[in-house]
Scaffold this motif. Structure first.
Motif, PDB file in Angstrom:
ATOM      1  N   LEU A  51      21.112  77.017  27.501  1.00  0.00           N
ATOM      2  CA  LEU A  51      21.984  76.652  28.627  1.00  0.00           C
ATOM      3  C   LEU A  51      23.397  76.469  28.107  1.00  0.00           C
ATOM      4  O   LEU A  51      23.598  75.939  26.998  1.00  0.00           O
ATOM      5  CB  LEU A  51      21.496  75.334  29.250  1.00  0.00           C
ATOM      6  CG  LEU A  51      20.064  75.331  29.779  1.00  0.00           C
ATOM      7  CD1 LEU A  51      19.573  73.907  30.007  1.00  0.00           C
ATOM      8  CD2 LEU A  51      19.968  76.132  31.075  1.00  0.00           C
ATOM      9  N   THR A  52      24.371  76.892  28.895  1.00  0.00           N
ATOM     10  CA  THR A  52      25.773  76.744  28.490  1.00  0.00           C
ATOM     11  C   THR A  52      26.545  76.094  29.637  1.00  0.00           C
ATOM     12  O   THR A  52      26.104  76.102  30.781  1.00  0.00           O
ATOM     13  CB  THR A  52      26.412  78.110  28.188  1.00  0.00           C
ATOM     14  OG1 THR A  52      26.394  78.887  29.391  1.00  0.00           O
ATOM     15  CG2 THR A  52      25.690  78.846  27.081  1.00  0.00           C
ATOM     16  N   GLY A  53      27.713  75.550  29.319  1.00  0.00           N
ATOM     17  CA  GLY A  53      28.506  74.975  30.401  1.00  0.00           C
ATOM     18  C   GLY A  53      29.753  74.277  29.913  1.00  0.00           C
ATOM     19  O   GLY A  53      30.016  74.211  28.704  1.00  0.00           O
ATOM     20  N   ASP A  54      30.516  73.762  30.879  1.00  0.00           N
ATOM     21  CA  ASP A  54      31.628  72.868  30.545  1.00  0.00           C
ATOM     22  C   ASP A  54      31.050  71.456  30.427  1.00  0.00           C
ATOM     23  O   ASP A  54      29.838  71.253  30.584  1.00  0.00           O
ATOM     24  CB  ASP A  54      32.770  72.963  31.577  1.00  0.00           C
ATOM     25  CG  ASP A  54      32.367  72.523  32.978  1.00  0.00           C
ATOM     26  OD1 ASP A  54      31.215  72.050  33.168  1.00  0.00           O
ATOM     27  OD2 ASP A  54      33.188  72.633  33.900  1.00  0.00           O
ATOM     28  N   SER A  55      31.907  70.480  30.187  1.00  0.00           N
ATOM     29  CA  SER A  55      31.369  69.139  29.919  1.00  0.00           C
ATOM     30  C   SER A  55      30.602  68.580  31.114  1.00  0.00           C
ATOM     31  O   SER A  55      29.573  67.931  30.933  1.00  0.00           O
ATOM     32  CB  SER A  55      32.499  68.176  29.575  1.00  0.00           C
ATOM     33  OG  SER A  55      33.279  68.711  28.577  1.00  0.00           O
TER      34      SER A  55
END
Ligand code: 13P
Ligand code: SF4
Length: 364
Positions: free
Chosen positions: A50-54
């Motif tokens: 999974l990836t993302g911003d904060s």
């Protein structure tokens, strides 16, 4: 069996480390989930579940089912994962040296001193100021906000969080990123003259009683060492050379850079905006280099051109400490039932920090 020591991994070639990560992941299965921030280097990012911003990553950490969250980001992100996850889960940061230089610019001791000095100046902080901490901060500062009626914000919700704060108290103490605070205040229509920079290394923040009385937002004197490299001159030059080009920046950039940009937003926003843009568009991007390089590759097939804003290399060197060797090391330890680099926030701190984080989730 004892813990596998890291020095045995130092000499692994990148190829060997990659193979061992894949093998360890196969054995761990659903036991572990790998979360990666968008700034993570490519040779680690490719292993992300999974990836993302904060903001997105904090939500994902709170929803994770796996027992182990391996956080390929920086220290405060792994702390948030620990705070928001279930008691039977754990958060692991593959290299403990992966900190955030901006987060280090505010400490609990300095924020408490600021609060005391505001009280001594007759400003009655607990009834007049809402403390807002950017998520890029240590857990004890989030706990401070939880305890003092304050809240956490991220780069994607800071404006709304300021609105939340002003609905409750007349003033705000915003730390540690002055640039995010200033830009968000500007978005709310607060004139710059009604903001003041609080320098934690000076008595009373270096402010006169008049400056203190006249400011609605105190902006902590902190910044990101990566985003401070982007300058207005870079944008002006791009606009001269490419009048049809578009400029997008992260709100940790300075005020002039944000003001001259067509779009300003979080890493997730930057990725989404360029992915959704018309084919053939040209972009100048003011955020970390790993993200920009990856994005440039992803959108090239649609004829989109993505340029990095600064002429020099600006990457988040602390996040980049998490390399394939460290990832292989912590995963192989997990396979052996050993835990290395667990990030644990003491419960009394986590409880208060959770209050400030939950206020943020409710408000955004
Ligand atoms: P985002 O929340 O936009 O991912 O930003 C985090 C960060 O540290 C930017 O420097
Ligand atoms: Fe911290 Fe800047 Fe790295 Fe973001 S880019 S994690 S603010 S040092």
């Amino acid at each position: 069996m004892p813990i596998l020591r890291f020095d045995r991994y130092n000499d692994l070639t990148d190829g060997e480390a990659q193979d061992r990560i894949l093998a360890a992941r196969d054995r761990l299965g659903a036991e572990a989930v790998i979360l990666c921030h968008h700034y993570q280097r490519a040779d680690v990012y490719r292993h992300a579940d999974l990836t993302g911003d904060s903001l997105k990553l904090s939500r994902l950490a709170a929803q994770a089912r796996a027992r182990t969250i391996v956080f390929c980001g920086v220290h405060f992100m792994a702390e948030v994962a620990d705070i928001l996850s279930r008691p039977d889960q754990m958060s692991i940061l593959p290299d403990l040296a992966a900190g955030c230089s901006m987060a280090d610019m505010a400490s609990l001791a300095k924020v408490e001193r600021c609060w005391r000095e505001l009280a001594e100046a007759g400003a009655d902080p607990d009834s007049r100021y809402t403390p807002i901490t950017y998520i890029n901060s240590a857990a004890d500062l989030k706990a401070f906000c939880g305890e003092h009626g304050g809240i956490v914000c991220t780069s994607s919700n800071a404006r709304g969080i300021l609105e939340w704060a002003f609905a409750r108290r007349e003033k705000v103490l915003f730390f540690p990123d002055q640039h995010l605070g200033r830009w968000s205040a500007h978005q709310l229509g607060i004139p710059l003259e009604e903001t003041a920079v609080w320098d934690p290394d000076l008595e009373r923040g270096g402010l006169s009683p008049e400056q203190l009385a006249g400011s609605r937002i105190l902006l902590w004197k902190g910044h990101c060492s990566v985003h401070q490299m982007f300058q207005a001159a870079h944008i002006l030059r791009f606009r001269r050379e490419h009048p049809d080009g578009l400029v997008i920046s992260h709100p940790e950039c300075n005020f002039e850079v944000c003001r001259l940009s067509d779009y300003v937003g979080s890493t997730e926003f930057i990725l989404r905006t360029i992915h959704e843009a018309a084919p053939g568009t040209r972009w100048l991007v003011g955020t970390e280099l790993n993200l920009v390089n990856r994005l440039a590759e992803e959108v090239r097939p649609q004829g989109k051109i993505v340029q990095f804003m600064a002429p020099m290399v600006c990457n988040c060197s602390t996040m980049a400490r998490i390399d394939p060797q460290h990832l292989a090391w912590c995963l192989e330890n997990l396979v052996e039932g050993k835990i290395v680099n667990q990030i644990r926030v003491p419960e009394h701190e986590a409880r208060l920090a959770r209050i400030a984080l939950e206020r943020m989730f409710e408000a955004s």
